[in-house]
Design an enzyme around this catalytic site. Structure first.
Site, PDB file in Angstrom:
ATOM      1  N   GLU A 183     -12.084   4.318  -6.409  1.00  0.00           N
ATOM      2  CA  GLU A 183     -10.757   4.689  -6.059  1.00  0.00           C
ATOM      3  C   GLU A 183     -10.144   5.424  -7.103  1.00  0.00           C
ATOM      4  O   GLU A 183      -9.708   5.010  -8.162  1.00  0.00           O
ATOM      5  CB  GLU A 183      -9.864   3.563  -5.553  1.00  0.00           C
ATOM      6  N   ASP A 184      -9.497   6.731  -6.663  1.00  0.00           N
ATOM      7  CA  ASP A 184      -8.535   7.455  -7.345  1.00  0.00           C
ATOM      8  C   ASP A 184      -8.970   7.823  -8.908  1.00  0.00           C
ATOM      9  O   ASP A 184      -8.344   7.804  -9.962  1.00  0.00           O
ATOM     10  CB  ASP A 184      -7.088   6.827  -7.377  1.00  0.00           C
ATOM     11  N   ASP A 225     -14.288   5.737  -1.913  1.00  0.00           N
ATOM     12  CA  ASP A 225     -13.368   5.884  -0.888  1.00  0.00           C
ATOM     13  C   ASP A 225     -12.722   7.431  -0.624  1.00  0.00           C
ATOM     14  O   ASP A 225     -12.363   7.753   0.475  1.00  0.00           O
ATOM     15  CB  ASP A 225     -12.025   4.921  -1.255  1.00  0.00           C
ATOM     16  N   ASP A 226     -12.154   7.965  -1.669  1.00  0.00           N
ATOM     17  CA  ASP A 226     -11.204   9.224  -1.654  1.00  0.00           C
ATOM     18  C   ASP A 226     -12.381  10.110  -0.999  1.00  0.00           C
ATOM     19  O   ASP A 226     -11.953  11.139  -0.263  1.00  0.00           O
ATOM     20  CB  ASP A 226     -10.764   9.602  -2.943  1.00  0.00           C
ATOM     21  N   ASN A 265      -0.434  11.747  -0.181  1.00  0.00           N
ATOM     22  CA  ASN A 265       0.304  10.368  -0.605  1.00  0.00           C
ATOM     23  C   ASN A 265       0.894  10.643  -1.863  1.00  0.00           C
ATOM     24  O   ASN A 265       0.451  11.293  -2.700  1.00  0.00           O
ATOM     25  CB  ASN A 265      -0.523   9.345  -0.683  1.00  0.00           C
ATOM     26  N   TYR A 309       0.744  -1.309  -0.063  1.00  0.00           N
ATOM     27  CA  TYR A 309      -0.141   0.140   0.057  1.00  0.00           C
ATOM     28  C   TYR A 309       1.174   1.357  -0.078  1.00  0.00           C
ATOM     29  O   TYR A 309       2.024   1.097  -0.635  1.00  0.00           O
ATOM     30  CB  TYR A 309      -0.814  -0.193   1.250  1.00  0.00           C
ATOM     31  N   ARG A 320      -6.090   9.775 -11.302  1.00  0.00           N
ATOM     32  CA  ARG A 320      -5.238  10.410 -10.165  1.00  0.00           C
ATOM     33  C   ARG A 320      -4.832   9.474  -9.045  1.00  0.00           C
ATOM     34  O   ARG A 320      -5.701   9.032  -8.385  1.00  0.00           O
ATOM     35  CB  ARG A 320      -6.407  11.398  -9.618  1.00  0.00           C
ATOM     36  N   LYS A 369      -5.275  -1.876  -2.432  1.00  0.00           N
ATOM     37  CA  LYS A 369      -6.590  -1.611  -1.469  1.00  0.00           C
ATOM     38  C   LYS A 369      -7.362  -3.062  -1.200  1.00  0.00           C
ATOM     39  O   LYS A 369      -7.726  -3.180   0.046  1.00  0.00           O
ATOM     40  CB  LYS A 369      -7.645  -0.747  -2.237  1.00  0.00           C
TER      41      LYS A 369
END
Ligand code: NAI
Ligand code: PYR
Ligand code: MG
Length: 585
Positions: free
Chosen positions: A285-286, A308-309, A426, A143, A196, A214
């Site tokens: 995600e992302d 999630d973000d 991150n 991760y 992203r 994840k």
């Protein structure tokens, strides 16, 4: 087909020795060529071919072969030649030598990732046992931060595909393609379009690494059965100019699809996966923020999904913000008095401000005045962090070092007895500041957390400056597990709020007073169990729960708090070898 030995005796006799020699050579060449072009009959399809070293050609399988052999969607969309495969492999090998010469950089982390990944390919049970038993050491490899380097180096690291790839070229095919995945049951999908990835920007098809990472945490922290997870990449192109020019890039080498064309592809993907696996949960995600919000609004009332973000991060931030209030020796109810500067108005930053101001507004009476008052406690700064003498600065900007000396000094004037910093971007190099900077500039009273892990800081005289990891990994596994085990048809705001509150209350008073506002990674399985139980109970309270396996909605409603935690624990997968028996099909 005639071979060299089939030249008749009379012909042999009639030819001069040189002529016979030439004929024999010619015939043998023709024989070898014919052998090479004769089809090889396979008694396997799909992943079984990819896992067979004799038949596997990886990304060199042509599109027609992929269709014929049930491989469509099981490989990145780009078809490469065998020479390109070798170039990619050799480039990777040479890079490793060069990195080893030039210094540590990410090489050792990537080497650890390769070793773990090879174990994952060979023996899943052992892989997850190693991960669970050593989660503090290896979460930073599978991760953030290492997963970021894995995505950046994906084309070189690619060996065996993991997960499914849907590309813009697959329009109209997805409903059948999902059947190429070997598992009849899938509980969790993590999907990205690679636009992203962490704070690293558009990585196109290479973003699949984040979905894999994840889901590793879903297995390790939430005990989701590893046979029932599916990482997904939706490749609609990339706007990363470097990747567009890279001959070894494995994704579609065209600019990203936009507008309705894009939405139609995501719609088709959602219909396809929910048609084959109606009970699956899809974590987005992302995705770049413009799509993150739109897709969340589009699907959240009809599908079991969450972002999630936007939502996971908001919950983790709320839990941390409440922890920062408690660290001052004040009750959580004092939260609405905090002045909070949020740097970064993207999917994560806006998600945090919306959800945290709703939490404040609830504490203030949940009416319009309360909401306005809550909103006035937040300053969103996109591009310049202003000085408002805040109690908290929270960074979700993806800009490493954004919290400069001047910004940190602004916190010294804060009215808070324990100002707090959340450098949440991150991977590590994108953190808005380091714990060393925070403790040295503001002093030991500061409460520090970051999205990627940092070591604690030695403050001298036996004192420790605690580095918390403020990452959505403390919530998303529990949100997914709680949704699964409640059988809730959607993921409601209430379920997300319950998850955040459980994380906030998990930390003990004495820990919080020491500035420890998030659990250590070593307790991630325990906190995930508690979060999942809170999500189950909220789903029941909101009448959204439809039950799971033998536990119907009525039975779920009868469970006490403690029994709900037990129910969750008993349904978590553990990495032990099962007894295996043979049964003929
Ligand atoms: N710790 C955690 O659990 C999580 C961390 N993140 C991190 O948050 C970061 C941002 O993610 P997203 O919001 O999805 O990205 P995004 O690209 O949607 O948002 C970033 C925002 O920061 C703004 N920004 C850029 N430079 C700035 C500056 N100098 N000052 C203030 N604002 C500036 C941009 O205009 C943009 O609005 C990433 O690094 C990501 O890794 C995201 C989700 C969870
Ligand atoms: C942690 C996470 O989801 C991110 O950085 O995007
Ligand atoms: Mg993310």
């Amino acid at each position: 087909m005639a071979n060299a030995s089939s030249i008749s005796r009379s012909l042999r006799r009639s030819l001069a020795p040189d002529a016979l020699h030439r004929l024999l050579l010619q015939r043998s060449r023709a024989f070898v060529t014919a052998e090479c072009h004769r089809p090889v009959v396979l008694h396997k399809r799909g992943p079984d071919i990819l896992h067979d070293p004799w038949f596997n050609r990886g990304t060199a399988f042509s599109m027609t072969e992929r269709d014929r052999l049930g491989l469509r969607g099981l490989l990145p969309p780009s078809v490469v030649s065998s020479q390109q495969q070798i170039d990619r492999f050799m480039g990777d090998l040479k890079r490793l030598e060069q990195n080893a010469r030039d210094g540590p950089s990410d090489t050792y982390q990537l080497a650890k990732w390769r070793i773990l990944n090879r174990l994952h390919d060979r023996n899943e049970t052992m892989y997850y046992k190693v991960l669970i038993d050593n989660i503090k050491e290896y979460a930073p490899i599978v991760y953030t931060p290492t997963v970021g380097a894995v995505c950046q180096n994906y084309s070189g690291l690619f060996r065996r595909p993991r997960g499914m790839y849907f590309s813009a070229e697959d329009r109209g095919e997805m409903m059948s393609m999902v059947y190429n995945w070997p598992a009849d049951q899938v509980d969790m999908i993590v999907v990205t379009d690679g636009s992203r990835i962490l704070g690293l920007g558009d990585l196109g098809v290479q973003g699949i690494g984040i979905a894999i990472g994840k889901l590793d945490l879903y297995v390790a922290a939430a005990g989701i059965n590893p046979q029932r997870v599916l990482p997904v990449m939706i490749d609609v192109g990339t706007n990363n100019e470097k990747l567009l020019k890279d001959p070894l890039y494995l994704g579609l080498q065209e600019h990203r699809l936009e507008g309705e064309d894009y939405v139609e592809i995501i719609d088709e993907f959602m219909e396809a996966v929910f048609s084959r696996w109606p009970n699956v949960i899809v974590q987005f995600e992302d995705f770049q923020s413009k799509w993150a919000f739109r897709l969340l609004q589009r699907y959240r009332k009809t599908y079991r999904m969450f972002n999630d973000d936007v939502q996971g991060t908001a919950g983790v931030a709320i839990a941390g913000l409440l922890g920062a209030v408690r660290a001052q020796g004040r009750p959580m109810i004092d939260f609405p008095k905090q002045k909070i500067v949020v740097a970064g108005a993207g999917s994560a930053g806006i998600g945090v401000v919306n959800a945290a101001s709703r939490t404040m507004a609830r504490m203030l009476g949940n009416n319009e005045v309360a909401f306005e008052s809550a909103r006035s406690q937040f300053w969103i700064v996109d591009a310049h962090v202003k000085k408002v003498k805040p109690d908290v600065i929270l960074g979700l900007s993806a800009v490493g070092g954004l919290f400069s000396k001047e910004v940190l000094e602004a916190l010294k004037d804060s009215s808070s007895s324990r100002p707090a910093i959340f450098a949440m971007s991150n991977p590590t190099k994108n953190a808005e500041c380091t714990p060393e900077e925070a403790f040295s500039i503001i002093g030991e009273k500061v409460v520090f957390s970051s999205g990627s892990p940092f070591d604690d800081v030695d403050l001298g005289d036996g004192k420790i400056g605690h580095s918390n990891q403020g990452n959505n990994m403390y919530l998303f596994p529990g949100i997914g597990l709680g949704t699964l085990l409640s059988g809730a048809r959607i993921v409601s705001d209430g379920m997300l709020q319950a998850a955040a509150e459980r994380l906030a209350s998990y930390m003990k008073e004495e820990e919080v007073l020491q500035g420890i506002i998030y659990p250590p990674t070593s307790r991630i399985r325990d906190i995930t169990k508690e979060v999942a139980a809170a999500v189950v109970r909220e789903a029941v309270a909101e009448d959204l729960a439809e039950g799971y396996r033998d536990m119907d909605a009525r039975e779920l409603a009868r469970l006490s708090e403690e029994e709900t935690v037990d129910y969750v624990k008993n349904n978590m997968w553990n990495p032990v070898y099962p007894t295996v028996v043979y049964k003929k099909d």
